[in-house]
Design a protein around this motif. Structure first.
Motif, mmCIF file in Angstrom:
data_model
loop_
_atom_site.group_PDB
_atom_site.id
_atom_site.type_symbol
_atom_site.label_atom_id
_atom_site.label_comp_id
_atom_site.label_asym_id
_atom_site.label_seq_id
_atom_site.Cartn_x
_atom_site.Cartn_y
_atom_site.Cartn_z
ATOM 1 N N ARG A 1 0.821 -1.211 0.000
ATOM 2 C CA ARG A 1 0.000 0.000 0.000
ATOM 3 C C ARG A 1 0.856 1.262 0.000
ATOM 4 N N TYR B 1 2.368 1.687 -3.483
ATOM 5 C CA TYR B 1 1.387 2.153 -4.465
ATOM 6 C C TYR B 1 1.086 3.639 -4.289
ATOM 7 N N LYS C 1 1.674 6.317 -7.188
ATOM 8 C CA LYS C 1 0.557 7.110 -7.719
ATOM 9 C C LYS C 1 0.929 8.593 -7.800
ATOM 10 N N THR D 1 1.094 -2.605 -13.326
ATOM 11 C CA THR D 1 1.534 -1.446 -12.561
ATOM 12 C C THR D 1 1.563 -1.784 -11.075
ATOM 13 N N PHE D 2 1.961 -0.808 -10.262
ATOM 14 C CA PHE D 2 1.950 -1.024 -8.811
ATOM 15 C C PHE D 2 0.521 -1.215 -8.291
ATOM 16 N N LEU D 3 -0.474 -0.707 -9.008
ATOM 17 C CA LEU D 3 -1.854 -0.996 -8.617
ATOM 18 C C LEU D 3 -2.143 -2.489 -8.794
ATOM 19 N N LEU E 1 -0.487 -4.284 -6.034
ATOM 20 C CA LEU E 1 -1.249 -4.149 -4.798
ATOM 21 C C LEU E 1 -2.435 -5.097 -4.784
#
Length: 392
Positions: free
Chosen positions: A124, A127, A131, A364-366, A369
């Protein structure tokens, strides 16, 4: 997407800082060396600036063997080096969070090996930083390399076109015998402090990501059992160490599109060196993929006349219609594990050079996550029993 084509004046230089010197660092370095002449012309110059590892002798040897300009033993040196624009983090899972966050905050693009973090809390944090960095044009990606298998790209296309109808079921079996011998030595992946989880994070993370990538849906609930079948192993020096993570991972998923998924992963599957079979069943058809035969996709259609219904074998090597094939070899000549990493890193660097979005083809990092949320739910379910609901 079949790769970038076009003319340009090459001015952008992308200096690579590699964190880690193990086999994944080897795979990624191999990719960086080949991108510029396989994906020709490529809109940037790639330079191998520095490689980092905690062991001075191994870092020095890796720099010489892989032809990096220098070596360091502190990851902070990679972050502070102005000649490095890309941090490639292939270190152990416990060294994912802090270096990635520091690099993003320093304005560097970051790619990190899966699973993205040691814990959900770390994921978290990563991310949130990514972002904010993205608003400044900074790219981030998790190294889910199987998104760049041409056969699996074709599977996604067929699903998008409705060839399978309503999706009923996703099945995955990711099997290896790497730990089936009780005498196999203890390694860092068997430490909860270093790895966070075992086969769940190492192998089933790929399956979790592939559910989301192929079906383009989210996980609503998780039921899991992640046992440890061999409780102790010897280090190469003969010391007995506890195995603190799972060597088998069994996960059941309820998906937002109404489908169900069953994900099995094991490193004690005697007889399997490494195999990954994926099956997707729908109201109008089905798909099957086997990593051992990675250039093939099996497709069944209920729309075929009954007398000829059956799984057809598609050889995914046609340059004009299958993703990435036109850059590689003549039709009928296959790609392998090495090439999936090259395709993946080409995508990431090209997105940096051109400003294109990493998603949806790259994770992506999303996406990292979301995968970590399922991993955490699976650990909780295995520990407590029962279904764990996910709330986004």
């Amino acid at each position: 997407m079949r790769g970038w084509r076009g003319s340009f004046t090459m001015t952008l230089k992308l200096g690579i800082g590699m964190l880690g010197y193990g086999f994944m660092a080897k795979a990624h370095t191999n990719a960086y060396k080949k991108i510029k002449y396989i994906f020709h012309p490529f809109p940037a110059e790639i330079e191998l600036i520095a490689i980092c590892g905690r062991d001075k002798n191994k870092a020095q040897e890796a720099a010489q063997r892989y032809q990096y300009q220098k070596w360091v033993i502190h990851w902070q040196d990679l972050v502070e080096d102005e000649s490095i624009q890309v941090l490639d983090n292939t270190a152990t899972n416990d060294v994912h969070c802090e270096p990635c966050i520091a690099a993003l905050e320093a304005g560097k693009h970051v790619i990190v090996e899966k699973p993205m973090a040691l814990t959900l809390a770390e994921a978290r944090k990563m991310y949130e930083v990514a972002k904010e960095a993205e608003k400044k044009g900074i790219k981030h990606m998790v190294a889910f390399n199987y998104r760049f298998v041409p056969a699996l790209r074709l599977a996604r296309k067929l699903i998008n076109e409705g060839k399978l109808g309503r999706i009923y079921q996703f099945r995955s079996n990711f099997l290896s015998d790497r730990l089936s011998n009780p005498q196999a030595p203890w390694a860092w992946r068997l430490s909860k402090e270093k790895a966070g989880s075992g086969v769940l994070g190492d192998l089933n993370s790929h399956a979790i990501d592939m559910v989301r990538f192929l079906l383009q849906t989210e996980v609503q609930a998780v039921l899991a059992w992640n046992p440890t079948l061999i409780s102790h192993r010897l280090t190469p020096e003969g010391k007995s160490c506890p195995v603190e993570v799972d060597d088998v991972s069994l996960i059941w998923l309820k998906l937002a599109n109404g489908a169900v998924a069953c994900l099995e992963a094991s490193k004690v599957a005697t007889g399997y060196k490494t195999t990954w079979r994926i099956e997707i069943h729908g109201s109008e058809g089905a798909l099957a993929f086997d990593l051992i035969r990675g250039n093939e996709l099996q497709f069944f259609s209920r729309r075929d006349p009954v007398e000829i219904q059956g799984f057809r074998l598609i050889h995914v090597t046609e340059p004009e219609v299958h993703d990435y094939i036109s850059y590689w070899w003549p039709r009928g000549h296959g790609l392998g594990w090495e090439h999936y990493h090259i395709n993946m890193l080409e995508h990431f660097l090209r997105c940096i050079a051109t400003g294109d979005n990493v998603a949806p083809w790259g994770a992506t990092f999303l996406d990292g996550l979301r995968c970590q949320e399922v991993i955490e739910a699976a650990l909780t379910s295995s520990r407590q029993g029962g279904w764990i609901e996910l709330v986004y």
